[in-house]
Write a protein that holds these residues in place. Structure first.
Motif: not given
Length: 169
Positions: A132-151
């Motif tokens: 969420l950004d500073r205004n609580y707007q969703v900037l990113f959503r991902h279902g599942g594990v984030l591998p280290p490179d994507q994190l």
């Protein structure tokens, strides 16, 4: 004379040990509690990174362990609030002025309304990442594990967001 030197060495050893232990203790990020995010944002507004998880989810535990060992995550932790939210919590939570509660779906099952709201439309998967950004707007959503490179890419994006916010008048 010898006793004084031993005491001095012992004092130095205690100081070095306590400094070493404080570094180790600080080497893990302590997640913020979701019910406190509104008050934290009022004091200092910054992006919110939420990990929706459950106690029974093995992938969630694996992801949390990866985060605790991720040096990049620790280095950039001051740029955002990090929340680990149990999607099956039975606690009523006030978030952005609205109350959210656990909703049973069976005898011993159910999900929290806030987890559903943060997840957005579709099936709730664990783990799920929400930024969420500073205004609580969703900037990113991902279902599942984030591998280290994507994190790492996500953390870089948060760094870019924070840097651009600092440049705004």
């Amino acid at each position: 004379m010898m006793i004084a030197r031993l005491r001095k060495c012992r004092s130095i050893l205690l100081v070095v040990t306590s400094l070493f232990m404080s570094v180790i203790c600080q080497a893990q990020i302590e997640p913020s509690v979701i019910s406190k995010i509104d008050s934290l944002m009022a004091m200092e507004s910054k992006p919110v990174l939420i990990l929706l998880s459950t106690d029974w989810c093995q992938y969630c535990r694996m992801q949390k362990n990866q985060i605790r060992k991720n040096e990049d995550f620790l280095e950039k932790a001051d740029l955002f609030y990090y929340v680990e939210f149990d999607a099956e919590s039975d606690e009523t939570i006030s978030f952005q002025g609205k109350d959210y509660a656990f909703k049973p779906t069976g005898k011993n099952t159910g999900t929290h309304e806030l987890a559903r709201a943060l997840n957005g439309p579709g099936t709730l998967a664990f783990p799920t990442w929400v930024l969420l950004d500073r205004n609580y707007q969703v900037l990113f959503r991902h279902g599942g594990v984030l591998p280290p490179d994507q994190l790492g890419e996500l953390l870089n994006a948060i760094g870019d967001i924070s840097a651009s916010d600092l440049q705004m008048p």
